[in-house]
Design a protein around this motif. Structure first.
Motif, PDB file in Angstrom:
ATOM      1  N   GLY A  13       0.681  -1.252  -0.109  1.00 13.70           N
ATOM      2  CA  GLY A  13      -0.041  -0.075   0.113  1.00 13.70           C
ATOM      3  C   GLY A  13       0.938   1.208  -0.099  1.00 13.70           C
ATOM      4  N   ILE A  14       0.624   2.180  -0.927  1.00 10.06           N
ATOM      5  CA  ILE A  14       1.676   3.335  -1.169  1.00 10.06           C
ATOM      6  C   ILE A  14       0.577   4.691  -1.379  1.00 10.06           C
ATOM      7  N   GLY A  15      -0.247   4.710  -0.363  1.00  7.81           N
ATOM      8  CA  GLY A  15      -1.138   5.876  -0.382  1.00  7.81           C
ATOM      9  C   GLY A  15      -0.233   7.270   0.512  1.00  7.81           C
ATOM     10  N   LEU A  16      -1.182   7.862   1.177  1.00  9.23           N
ATOM     11  CA  LEU A  16      -0.630   8.991   1.847  1.00  9.23           C
ATOM     12  C   LEU A  16       0.324   8.668   2.818  1.00  9.23           C
ATOM     13  N   ILE A  17       0.117   7.522   3.850  1.00  7.04           N
ATOM     14  CA  ILE A  17       0.748   6.869   4.573  1.00  7.04           C
ATOM     15  C   ILE A  17       2.095   6.208   4.147  1.00  7.04           C
ATOM     16  N   GLY A  18       1.833   5.300   3.372  1.00  3.33           N
ATOM     17  CA  GLY A  18       3.043   4.343   2.854  1.00  3.33           C
ATOM     18  C   GLY A  18       3.948   5.361   2.063  1.00  3.33           C
ATOM     19  N   ALA A  37       4.372  -2.605  -3.136  1.00  4.26           N
ATOM     20  CA  ALA A  37       3.560  -3.168  -3.650  1.00  4.26           C
ATOM     21  C   ALA A  37       2.060  -2.452  -3.540  1.00  4.26           C
ATOM     22  N   THR A  38       1.279  -2.549  -4.508  1.00  2.98           N
ATOM     23  CA  THR A  38      -0.163  -1.894  -4.423  1.00  2.98           C
ATOM     24  C   THR A  38      -0.702  -2.618  -5.529  1.00  2.98           C
ATOM     25  N   ARG A  39      -2.128  -2.269  -5.401  1.00  3.85           N
ATOM     26  CA  ARG A  39      -2.989  -3.241  -6.173  1.00  3.85           C
ATOM     27  C   ARG A  39      -3.208  -2.741  -7.543  1.00  3.85           C
ATOM     28  N   ARG A  40      -3.357  -1.525  -7.669  1.00  2.00           N
ATOM     29  CA  ARG A  40      -3.793  -0.870  -9.034  1.00  2.00           C
ATOM     30  C   ARG A  40      -2.084  -0.443  -9.870  1.00  2.00           C
ATOM     31  N   ARG A  41      -2.009  -0.676 -11.146  1.00  2.00           N
ATOM     32  CA  ARG A  41      -1.019  -0.561 -12.000  1.00  2.00           C
ATOM     33  C   ARG A  41      -0.653   0.867 -11.836  1.00  2.00           C
ATOM     34  N   GLU A  42      -2.007   1.812 -11.863  1.00  2.00           N
ATOM     35  CA  GLU A  42      -1.775   3.298 -11.996  1.00  2.00           C
ATOM     36  C   GLU A  42      -1.101   3.881 -10.632  1.00  2.00           C
ATOM     37  N   THR A  43      -1.436   3.227  -9.554  1.00  2.00           N
ATOM     38  CA  THR A  43      -0.878   3.685  -8.147  1.00  2.00           C
ATOM     39  C   THR A  43       0.567   3.491  -8.248  1.00  2.00           C
ATOM     40  N   LEU A  44       0.997   2.107  -8.619  1.00  2.00           N
ATOM     41  CA  LEU A  44       2.299   1.510  -8.869  1.00  2.00           C
ATOM     42  C   LEU A  44       3.214   2.775  -9.652  1.00  2.00           C
ATOM     43  N   CYS A  73       0.245  -0.671   4.717  1.00  2.00           N
ATOM     44  CA  CYS A  73      -0.451   0.753   4.743  1.00  2.00           C
ATOM     45  C   CYS A  73      -1.616   0.691   4.018  1.00  2.00           C
ATOM     46  N   VAL A  74      -2.562  -0.239   4.229  1.00  2.00           N
ATOM     47  CA  VAL A  74      -3.824  -0.287   3.397  1.00  2.00           C
ATOM     48  C   VAL A  74      -4.888  -0.063   4.368  1.00  2.00           C
ATOM     49  N   PRO A  75      -5.953   0.331   3.937  1.00  2.00           N
ATOM     50  CA  PRO A  75      -7.307   0.240   4.583  1.00  2.00           C
ATOM     51  C   PRO A  75      -7.531  -0.980   5.417  1.00  2.00           C
ATOM     52  N   ASP A  98       1.691  -2.658  10.717  1.00  2.00           N
ATOM     53  CA  ASP A  98       0.811  -2.006   9.908  1.00  2.00           C
ATOM     54  C   ASP A  98       0.568  -0.601  10.334  1.00  2.00           C
ATOM     55  N   VAL A  99      -0.313   0.167   9.896  1.00  2.00           N
ATOM     56  CA  VAL A  99      -0.362   1.469  10.390  1.00  2.00           C
ATOM     57  C   VAL A  99      -1.897   1.739  10.549  1.00  2.00           C
ATOM     58  N   GLY A 100      -2.665   0.655  10.664  1.00  2.00           N
ATOM     59  CA  GLY A 100      -4.093   0.973  11.013  1.00  2.00           C
ATOM     60  C   GLY A 100      -4.298   1.854  11.878  1.00  2.00           C
ATOM     61  N   SER A 101      -5.616   2.533  11.777  1.00  2.00           N
ATOM     62  CA  SER A 101      -6.312   3.300  12.641  1.00  2.00           C
ATOM     63  C   SER A 101      -7.198   2.903  13.757  1.00  2.00           C
ATOM     64  N   VAL A 102      -7.258   1.577  13.605  1.00  2.00           N
ATOM     65  CA  VAL A 102      -8.092   0.735  14.593  1.00  2.00           C
ATOM     66  C   VAL A 102      -7.254  -0.378  14.843  1.00  2.00           C
ATOM     67  N   LEU A 126      -0.263   8.697  14.661  1.00  2.00           N
ATOM     68  CA  LEU A 126      -1.345   9.534  14.687  1.00  2.00           C
ATOM     69  C   LEU A 126      -1.006  10.865  14.088  1.00  2.00           C
ATOM     70  N   ALA A 127      -1.207  10.655  12.491  1.00  2.00           N
ATOM     71  CA  ALA A 127      -0.754  11.701  11.620  1.00  2.00           C
ATOM     72  C   ALA A 127      -1.385  11.576  10.426  1.00  2.00           C
ATOM     73  N   GLY A 128      -2.016  12.428   9.871  1.00  2.00           N
ATOM     74  CA  GLY A 128      -2.745  12.189   8.538  1.00  2.00           C
ATOM     75  C   GLY A 128      -3.091  13.727   8.029  1.00  2.00           C
ATOM     76  N   SER A 132      -5.293  11.688  -0.182  1.00  2.00           N
ATOM     77  CA  SER A 132      -4.901  10.220  -0.386  1.00  2.00           C
ATOM     78  C   SER A 132      -4.134  10.074  -1.396  1.00  2.00           C
ATOM     79  N   GLY A 133      -3.485   8.886  -1.724  1.00  2.00           N
ATOM     80  CA  GLY A 133      -2.723   8.377  -3.019  1.00  2.00           C
ATOM     81  C   GLY A 133      -0.997   8.748  -2.657  1.00  2.00           C
ATOM     82  N   PRO A 134      -0.347   8.311  -3.376  1.00  2.00           N
ATOM     83  CA  PRO A 134       1.234   8.602  -3.369  1.00  2.00           C
ATOM     84  C   PRO A 134       1.860   9.721  -3.335  1.00  2.00           C
TER      85      PRO A 134
HETATM   86  P1  NAP Z   1      -4.796   5.865   0.877  1.00  2.00           P
HETATM   87  O1  NAP Z   1      -3.959   7.295   0.598  1.00  2.00           O
HETATM   88  O2  NAP Z   1      -6.033   5.821   0.381  1.00  2.00           O
HETATM   89  O3  NAP Z   1      -3.837   4.758   0.388  1.00  2.00           O
HETATM   90  C1  NAP Z   1      -4.412   3.391   0.366  1.00  2.00           C
HETATM   91  C2  NAP Z   1      -3.410   2.266  -0.352  1.00  2.00           C
HETATM   92  O4  NAP Z   1      -4.103   1.063  -0.022  1.00  2.00           O
HETATM   93  C3  NAP Z   1      -3.258   2.375  -1.789  1.00  2.00           C
HETATM   94  O5  NAP Z   1      -1.919   1.978  -2.107  1.00  2.00           O
HETATM   95  C4  NAP Z   1      -4.362   1.518  -2.462  1.00  2.00           C
HETATM   96  O6  NAP Z   1      -3.998   0.807  -3.458  1.00  2.00           O
HETATM   97  C5  NAP Z   1      -4.366   0.352  -1.271  1.00  2.00           C
HETATM   98  N1  NAP Z   1      -5.726  -0.112  -1.067  1.00  2.00           N
HETATM   99  C6  NAP Z   1      -7.088   0.450  -1.097  1.00  2.00           C
HETATM  100  N2  NAP Z   1      -7.860  -0.579  -1.028  1.00  2.00           N
HETATM  101  C7  NAP Z   1      -7.106  -1.700  -1.252  1.00  2.00           C
HETATM  102  C8  NAP Z   1      -7.993  -2.917  -1.489  1.00  2.00           C
HETATM  103  N3  NAP Z   1      -9.067  -3.163  -1.252  1.00  2.00           N
HETATM  104  N4  NAP Z   1      -6.733  -4.022  -1.661  1.00  2.00           N
HETATM  105  C9  NAP Z   1      -5.479  -3.590  -1.656  1.00  2.00           C
HETATM  106  N5  NAP Z   1      -5.113  -2.598  -1.489  1.00  2.00           N
HETATM  107  C10 NAP Z   1      -5.783  -1.504  -1.186  1.00  2.00           C
HETATM  108  O7  NAP Z   1      -4.664   5.553   2.476  1.00  2.00           O
HETATM  109  P2  NAP Z   1      -3.953   5.906   3.578  1.00  2.00           P
HETATM  110  O8  NAP Z   1      -4.442   7.510   4.213  1.00  2.00           O
HETATM  111  O9  NAP Z   1      -2.292   5.910   3.298  1.00  2.00           O
HETATM  112  O10 NAP Z   1      -4.344   5.010   4.774  1.00  2.00           O
HETATM  113  C11 NAP Z   1      -3.793   3.996   4.935  1.00  2.00           C
HETATM  114  C12 NAP Z   1      -3.809   3.094   6.126  1.00  2.00           C
HETATM  115  O11 NAP Z   1      -3.364   4.136   7.296  1.00  2.00           O
HETATM  116  C13 NAP Z   1      -5.138   2.774   6.737  1.00  2.00           C
HETATM  117  O12 NAP Z   1      -5.375   1.788   7.268  1.00  2.00           O
HETATM  118  C14 NAP Z   1      -5.619   4.026   7.655  1.00  2.00           C
HETATM  119  O13 NAP Z   1      -6.363   3.442   8.687  1.00  2.00           O
HETATM  120  C15 NAP Z   1      -4.277   4.360   8.143  1.00  2.00           C
HETATM  121  N6  NAP Z   1      -3.922   5.781   8.571  1.00  2.00           N
HETATM  122  C16 NAP Z   1      -4.615   6.758   7.913  1.00  2.00           C
HETATM  123  C17 NAP Z   1      -4.249   8.035   8.334  1.00  2.00           C
HETATM  124  C18 NAP Z   1      -4.808   9.155   7.521  1.00  2.00           C
HETATM  125  O14 NAP Z   1      -4.966  10.408   8.114  1.00  2.00           O
HETATM  126  N7  NAP Z   1      -4.894   9.152   6.179  1.00  2.00           N
HETATM  127  C19 NAP Z   1      -3.602   8.339   9.434  1.00  2.00           C
HETATM  128  C20 NAP Z   1      -3.043   7.193  10.096  1.00  2.00           C
HETATM  129  C21 NAP Z   1      -3.157   5.747   9.906  1.00  2.00           C
HETATM  130  P3  NAP Z   1      -4.353   1.348  -5.002  1.00  2.00           P
HETATM  131  O15 NAP Z   1      -4.191   2.769  -4.902  1.00  2.00           O
HETATM  132  O16 NAP Z   1      -3.418   0.905  -5.805  1.00  2.00           O
HETATM  133  O17 NAP Z   1      -5.850   0.873  -5.102  1.00  2.00           O
END
Ligand code: NAP
Length: 312
Positions: A13-18, A37-44, A73-75, A98-102, A126-128, A132-134
């Motif tokens: 997972g390579i969104g905001l947190i990754g 690693a991430t699931r969608r080619r576009e994000t990769l 670093c995924v939902p 992991d970095v999950g919020s729960v 505890l930062a965000g 979203s996204g890389p």
């Molecule tokens: P994000 O920017 O939306 O990125 C999500 C990543 O997870 C992307 O790489 C996405 O891949 C991948 N993903 C989404 N759905 C998926 C699925 N069904 N199967 C496989 N991969 C999937 O998210 P984020 O904000 O970085 O959050 C990631 C984690 O950090 C979450 O667990 C969240 O609880 C935790 N967190 C978030 C914050 C915050 O404020 N954002 C703060 C602390 C912790 P694709 O783009 O390739 O689909």
């Protein structure tokens, strides 16, 4: 040059947190190799364009091969399925995090799949932001923020210490607690406030006697600060409420009781009750600033826009 903390880190997972983690690994030389690693080619492709890692994979199981530190670093709702997929490919002695919020639900989903000889150190920075996204990641995201570790009983203290060192190198302060306590604390400091923001923005959007264009036009009166929170990622927040149900419901019950008390104070013209509460809450804001968790600048340090004054 000294050895990096880890030889190979896999970010699943390579969104905001990754991406913010990837930028920190690079800035502080925390790993010899970063596999993304991430699931969608576009994000990769975007991650590769930004140069966030050293190798890029559409299969999480490929990224974790030979990794000594794996961070999901995924939902939160998908953590279990991904752990099941990567489990047979994990190296003996690897640390999985992991970095999950729960935390309670994530541990319940992930732990059963992890093989013997792999250490599990769940974490929550505890930062965000509401982005979203890389492209959303930035290196300072974790600076002077807290990262909470919730290692299950029996986790090797050396693995916990290594994860702590990692987060400190990313600029975070680290605290350890049980997953159950984490979920209760986060319900009140993060999850319920997000629910309130989603609710108030939803209510305003559905009003009939005040038009949506008026809501937007006059938003600087307070509403716009809720809209920032209510713009947070829908997938992430859906999963937070589905997986931290009990703690959120418990805190919401308390919140509703207190709201009813306020309603009563307004109905009966009890100005003292309102004034006392607003005085106490103002002091909490001062404590947040003194703890370095926000800026004391007026209007959160925003540049004035459109001539609107804060606090109207
Ligand atoms: P994000 O920017 O939306 O990125 C999500 C990543 O997870 C992307 O790489 C996405 O891949 C991948 N993903 C989404 N759905 C998926 C699925 N069904 N199967 C496989 N991969 C999937 O998210 P984020 O904000 O970085 O959050 C990631 C984690 O950090 C979450 O667990 C969240 O609880 C935790 N967190 C978030 C914050 C915050 O404020 N954002 C703060 C602390 C912790 P694709 O783009 O390739 O689909």
């Amino acid at each position: 040059m000294s050895e990096p903390l880890f030889r190979r880190v896999a970010l699943i997972g390579i969104g905001l947190i990754g991406s913010s983690i990837a930028l920190n690994i690079k800035a502080s030389g925390l790993a010899g190799h970063v596999a993304i690693a991430t699931r969608r080619r576009e994000t990769l492709d975007k991650a590769e364009e930004l140069g966030l890692g050293d190798s890029y994979h559409l299969e999480a199981s490929e990224a974790v091969r030979d990794a000594d530190f794996v961070i999901l670093c995924v939902p939160v709702g998908i953590c279990g399925a991904i752990t099941r997929e990567i489990a047979p490919h994990l190296k003996q002695g690897a640390i999985v995090s992991d970095v999950g919020s729960v935390k309670g639900a994530v541990i319940a989903q992930m732990a059963p799949h992890l093989p013997e000889g792999v250490q599990f150190v769940p974490a929550h920075p505890l930062a965000g932001t509401e982005q979203s996204g890389p492209e959303a990641g930035f290196v300072e995201l974790f600076h002077n923020r807290w990262c909470i570790l919730t290692p299950p009983e029996g986790t090797d203290p050396a693995a916990i210490a290594k994860v702590e060192t990692f987060w400190q190198a990313c600029g975070a302060n680290v605290e350890t607690m049980t997953a159950e306590h984490h979920d209760l604390v986060l319900a009140i400091v993060s999850h319920v406030p997000h629910l309130i923001a989603y609710n108030i923005v939803g209510t305003a959007a559905d009003l009939e006697e005040v038009t949506q264009s008026e809501v937007v036009k006059f938003s600087a009166s307070g509403f716009r600060d809720f809209t920032r929170i209510a713009a947070s990622d829908p997938t992430m927040w859906r999963d937070v409420f589905l997986t931290n149900r009990d703690a959120v419901l418990e805190m919401l019950a308390r919140f509703s009781e207190d709201l009813a008390t306020l309603q009563r104070a307004i109905r009966w013209g009890d100005g003292d009750a309102l004034f006392d509460l607003f005085t106490r809450t103002r002091a909490i804001r001062r404590n947040v600033i003194e703890a370095g968790q926000d800026t004391a600048k007026p209007n959160f340090g925003r540049e004035p826009a459109g001539g609107a004054k804060p606090g109207q």
